[in-house]
Scaffold this active site. Sequence first.
Site, PDB file in Angstrom:
ATOM      1  CD  GLU A  15     -48.589   1.797  26.067  1.00  0.00           C
ATOM      2  OE1 GLU A  15     -49.590   2.016  26.735  1.00  0.00           O
ATOM      3  OE2 GLU A  15     -48.631   1.279  24.943  1.00  0.00           O
ATOM      4  CB  CYS A  64     -47.042   6.554  22.053  1.00  0.00           C
ATOM      5  SG  CYS A  64     -46.352   5.802  23.525  1.00  0.00           S
ATOM      6  CB  CYS A  67     -42.437   8.496  23.132  1.00  0.00           C
ATOM      7  SG  CYS A  67     -43.259   7.421  21.949  1.00  0.00           S
ATOM      8  CG  HIS A  71     -45.150   9.290  17.960  1.00  0.00           C
ATOM      9  ND1 HIS A  71     -44.735   8.543  16.888  1.00  0.00           N
ATOM     10  CD2 HIS A  71     -45.065   8.470  19.033  1.00  0.00           C
ATOM     11  CE1 HIS A  71     -44.419   7.320  17.296  1.00  0.00           C
ATOM     12  NE2 HIS A  71     -44.594   7.260  18.608  1.00  0.00           N
ATOM     13  NE  ARG A 485     -40.245   3.255  25.354  1.00  0.00           N
ATOM     14  CZ  ARG A 485     -40.435   4.500  25.821  1.00  0.00           C
ATOM     15  NH1 ARG A 485     -40.294   5.545  25.021  1.00  0.00           N
ATOM     16  NH2 ARG A 485     -40.778   4.706  27.078  1.00  0.00           N
ATOM     17  CB  SER A 508     -41.354  -0.512  20.148  1.00  0.00           C
ATOM     18  OG  SER A 508     -40.861   0.144  21.303  1.00  0.00           O
ATOM     19  CB  CYS A 552     -43.503   1.644  23.558  1.00  0.00           C
ATOM     20  SG  CYS A 552     -45.096   2.483  23.430  1.00  0.00           S
ATOM     21  CB  CYS A 555     -44.755   3.189  19.932  1.00  0.00           C
ATOM     22  SG  CYS A 555     -44.751   4.864  20.488  1.00  0.00           S
TER      23      CYS A 555
HETATM   24 NI1  NFE Z   1     -44.691   4.510  22.761  1.00  0.00          NI
HETATM   25 FE1  NFE Z   1     -41.957   5.502  21.415  1.00  0.00          FE
HETATM   26  C1  NFE Z   1     -40.411   5.923  21.980  1.00  0.00           C
HETATM   27  C2  NFE Z   1     -41.703   6.236  19.811  1.00  0.00           C
HETATM   28  S1  NFE Z   1     -41.840   3.572  20.677  1.00  0.00           S
HETATM   29  S2  NFE Z   1     -42.826   5.028  23.369  1.00  0.00           S
HETATM   30  O1  NFE Z   1     -39.455   6.195  22.456  1.00  0.00           O
HETATM   31  O2  NFE Z   1     -41.546   6.734  18.860  1.00  0.00           O
HETATM   32  O3  NFE Z   1     -40.691   2.704  20.520  1.00  0.00           O
END
Ligand code: NFE
Length: 573
Positions: A15, A64, A67, A71, A485, A508, A552, A555
């Site tokens: 991503e 994102c 996920c 968030h 993640r 990430s 990602c 993110c």
């Molecule tokens: Ni955009 Fe996420 C996850 C978050 S990023 S996917 O899992 O928070 O590392």
Amino acid sequence: MANKHIVIDPITRIEGHMRIEAVIDDATNTVVDVFCSSTMFRGIETILKGRDPRDCGLMAMRICGVCTVTHFQRSIEAVENAFNVQVPANARLMRNLIQGALFMHDHLVHYYHLHSLDWVDVISALDADPHAAATEAAKWANVAGETPWTADAAIFSAMKERLAKFVAKGRLGIFGNGYWGNSSYKLTPAQNLVAITHYFQALEVQRDLGQMMTIIGGKDPHPQSLVVGGITSINDIRDPERMKLFRDLALRVRQFIKGAYIPDMYMLAQMYKDEMSAGSGAGLKSFLVYGGFPLNDGPIEQAAKLFPGGIVHNGDLTKVTDFDPALVTEDVTHAWYAAPSPEHPSVGTTTPDYTGFKNITNGVAYLDTDNKYSWIKSPLYDDQRVEVGPLARMIVGYARGDVRIKGYVDNFITRANITVDHLYSSAGRTIGRALESELMSDIITDWVDELNTNIASGDLTSWTKFDFNAVSQNAQGYGVEEAPRGALGHWIRIENGKVANYQAVVPSTWNAGPRDHLGRLGAYEESIKGLKVANINEPLEILRTVHSFDPCIACAVHVVDTRGKELGSFKVD
Ligand code: NFE
Ligand code: MG
């Protein structure tokens, strides 16, 4: 002779937008230096300033498109923490259910659709005998002690024909750009056919998981039902048929995880054992977990967690230190932001300071690696670099002696005839994610049963009454929990009832960050350094390792890329 400088930009099957520059020693084909950069800037943290804190979740979730709900929830938890609001049992369970489905969704999509082709050679599957594939499928399910999802030669035969038609037409589509035939691919033709068949079957299971999220979230991605103090969709699930549908879908997902995903991991562990023994892609071996999925009610910080928090240092499983949110900082020495020193997120800033690339030769721009070279900050824990993610959760849980986690890890390493040390590798990261999916697929139906019992007893409470106008208009709080993640934290400061500052430190970001103020490498960089590449024109091993983190970048950088960007360049000088 001279070292070779490789540029991979963009990295695909992730991503967002990421670039890797690696220096490979010509004599040994080993990566001797590597730099990882996000070439994309976003600005959600800045957009949130001046908003009503009750709206933050809906905006923060736009960090994102993958996920999303994680968030959303973290943002709401930050506001709940600021105002000391605890959610009722039903809300805790429903939040766990939706996040649990997200974890399995992300992990399945990651392994089959984003990562498996780093291990599985699609073209080799054309040489497979479908009967041999059926035998392989049965064999690895047997190693797992499970019933195979598919062990019917007719299904493998149909898959092989479908693939052959793709190739005959000269349009491999999504399979068009692999390094097929590279000597780092280790599966047999029959094993490759099993894996690619599971790839297509996993598309259907992915849909089941999406449906599970909509039952509680109203839509997916970007569910809508969470609010500060709880969740609003309780009335939608009063109809027993709704939770029955959720449970039935969860059971089907579980069957796929146990009958296909886990057996595929045994196959991977066997066929890539040399790579794992060599610790290929191991990286930092220091792991951070904030703690995730509260198992009882009350203040979330004090709840027992499905994934216990803690820090393991340098692979030493004899000692786990407790997580302290005060010790998280973000460093921007090599990131395109201005800040005098590492900042705690409660007082963190997001001030872009783009210094550009540097031109070396023929007008080709390279990262200015002595200075700033990425839009990703470098989070530090107690001034240390750490890795976060499913492997971190398995390792920290293991070192903590968590009975549940230890059970899944020990069962796997015993049947696969490997040790925990093997898990410090790219394949280990991938196996850790699968074990976490299996664990989640087992516990999620218990949560459904718990919720159903509450509802049957007449408890329909899902919101803690909370009068925003009656609480102090100046407060600060944080939500620190686990995302698919890895460790995810949102920090909020509220002044005069509005958001004065907002910072997200994302999984990430932890893993993909560039070098820090001491010149230490980030988790991606550290794990790529030292890799041996079979063919310098095909950086398969680098992709395998970076993909094992499930990057990602949307993110990690948290706006839209408005700069013109060259697409698809891969160069060796
Ligand atoms: Ni955009 Fe996420 C996850 C978050 S990023 S996917 O899992 O928070 O590392
Ligand atoms: Mg941030």
